[in-house]
Write an enzyme that holds these catalytic residues in place. Structure first.
Site, PDB file in Angstrom:
ATOM      1  N   GLN A 103      -5.522   0.731 -24.629  1.00 29.94           N
ATOM      2  CA  GLN A 103      -6.779  -0.005 -24.445  1.00 29.94           C
ATOM      3  C   GLN A 103      -7.938   0.997 -24.478  1.00 29.94           C
ATOM      4  OE1 GLN A 103      -6.712  -3.092 -21.373  1.00 29.94           O
ATOM      5  NE2 GLN A 103      -4.500  -2.831 -21.209  1.00 29.94           N
ATOM      6  N   LYS A 121       1.519  -3.585 -42.219  1.00 26.36           N
ATOM      7  CA  LYS A 121       1.811  -4.721 -41.353  1.00 26.36           C
ATOM      8  C   LYS A 121       0.528  -5.375 -40.901  1.00 26.36           C
ATOM      9  CE  LYS A 121       1.619  -2.454 -36.837  1.00 26.36           C
ATOM     10  NZ  LYS A 121       2.313  -2.079 -35.606  1.00 26.36           N
ATOM     11  N   THR A 167       8.171  -2.770 -27.013  1.00 25.55           N
ATOM     12  CA  THR A 167       9.212  -3.789 -27.128  1.00 25.55           C
ATOM     13  C   THR A 167      10.095  -3.575 -28.356  1.00 25.55           C
ATOM     14  OG1 THR A 167       7.775  -5.272 -28.391  1.00 25.55           O
ATOM     15  CG2 THR A 167       7.742  -5.481 -25.986  1.00 25.55           C
ATOM     16  N   GLU A 183       0.830  -1.198   0.000  1.00 24.00           N
ATOM     17  CA  GLU A 183       0.000   0.000   0.000  1.00 24.00           C
ATOM     18  C   GLU A 183       0.870   1.255   0.000  1.00 24.00           C
ATOM     19  OE1 GLU A 183      -2.733  -0.023   3.227  1.00 24.00           O
ATOM     20  OE2 GLU A 183      -3.783  -1.845   2.546  1.00 24.00           O
TER      21      GLU A 183
END
Length: 324
Positions: free
Chosen positions: A104, A200, A233, A46
């Site tokens: 997202q 791609k 990445t 916490e």
């Protein structure tokens, strides 16, 4: 007894622990100091935060980067916003140069969350009046937050550096995929260069794996500038760079705003097919993420100008002529 209203507003800059050097640079440019904050983690994970001086009635800007572990730093910023609200700050602006969960932003399949919307809801519930971020993954995220959103562009900083360092006479701007064509087109207009596109395909069930199909545009003998909002990445960038070199590109330069650099990004970006990588410091670039061909530009002057514009009720869009 007469009560006099203060004649001027008070600016407060607070920083989370994820990237304090960036916040410190912003504060120095604005000729102020970071408000003292006590923050630490308990044994069970916490987080505790507390402001060490009064922030009642202030116009607060809470700066936090969101590197790995992203959930930890997000929670810390939420707690800082909540503490600022409960300490009676007049207005609270969340400054998240790299917006967490920005990728997202929609459902790709059924039974998935829209995580970017959830994050904006969390900031609003915690007490944020306004959001400020740099190069959102998609502009639609601005509509997720029920309040003003200042969407800053790192393009002028990166583009000016590329033009001064590599020149533009033999330059071609390259979009690494179809989703970034609009941004690459703006780059090409600013630098007055041709545009090429790397087509791609990505399997939604296999994250961070990319297959390059073809290149649209003239790249043979050209200095190719791959532009993107972030490098995670490095799989997309390396695949595009190899395809460009195979098609006769003279040099491959990479420019991106957010240096996420999750393993094995450093290894991939150090590949000889990539001649130079230029990023900003919206995220901390630690020594283990540095390599010889990397250049890191400071985003602090842009954030400082935006904070000053908001504080003085000036136009933030005026910082980006032609893109208001």
């Amino acid at each position: 007894m007469a009560i006099e209203k203060p004649a001027s507003k008070q600016l407060v800059i607070a920083s989370g622990r994820a990237h304090q050097s960036l916040a410190q640079e912003v504060a120095e440019i604005l000729q102020t100091e970071l408000v003292p904050v006590t923050a630490y983690d308990f044994a069970n994970g916490e987080t505790f935060v507390r402001y060490e001086r009064s922030v009642r009635g202030v116009d607060a800007f809470i700066i936090q980067a969101h590197p790995n572990p992203i959930n930890h730093w997000l929670m810390e910023q939420l707690l800082m916003v909540d503490a600022m609200k409960r300490a009676s700050a007049k207005r609270i602006t969340v400054v998240a140069p790299f917006f967490p969960y920005a990728r997202q932003d929609k459902k790709h399949k059924g039974r998935e969350p829209i995580s970017a919307r959830l994050v904006t809801d969390l900031f609003r519930t915690a007490g944020a009046s306004r959001l400020m971020s740099v190069d959102l993954h998609t502009p639609q995220i601005q509509g997720f937050f029920d309040g003003p959103v200042d969407h800053l562009w790192a393009l002028p900083i990166l583009a000016d550096h590329v033009a001064e360092t590599f020149g533009t006479e033999n330059l071609t701007v390259v979009s690494p995929d179809s989703g970034r064509v609009r941004v690459a087109d703006i780059w090409a207009d600013r630098l007055a260069t041709p545009l090429a596109i790397v087509h791609k395909r990505r399997d939604p069930d296999k994250p961070n794996e990319v297959q390059v199909n073809e290149i649209v545009g003239r790249v043979r003998g050209r200095d190719c500038l791959i532009v993107d909002d972030m490098i995670d990445t490095g799989g997309t960038i390396l695949a595009a760079a190899k395809a460009l070199k195979e098609n006769g590109a003279a040099r491959v330069i990479v420019a991106a705003t957010h240096a996420v650099f999750s393993p094995p990004a450093v290894e991939r970006l150090s590949d000889p097919v990539i001649d130079s990588v230029v990023v900003t410091n919206t995220l901390p670039v630690t020594p283990d993420k540095e390599f010889d061909s990397l250049t890191v530009l400071s985003i602090a002057p842009l954030i400082a100008k935006a904070i000053a514009a908001v504080f003085y009720d000036d136009s933030v869009n005026s910082l980006f002529p032609g893109h208001a």
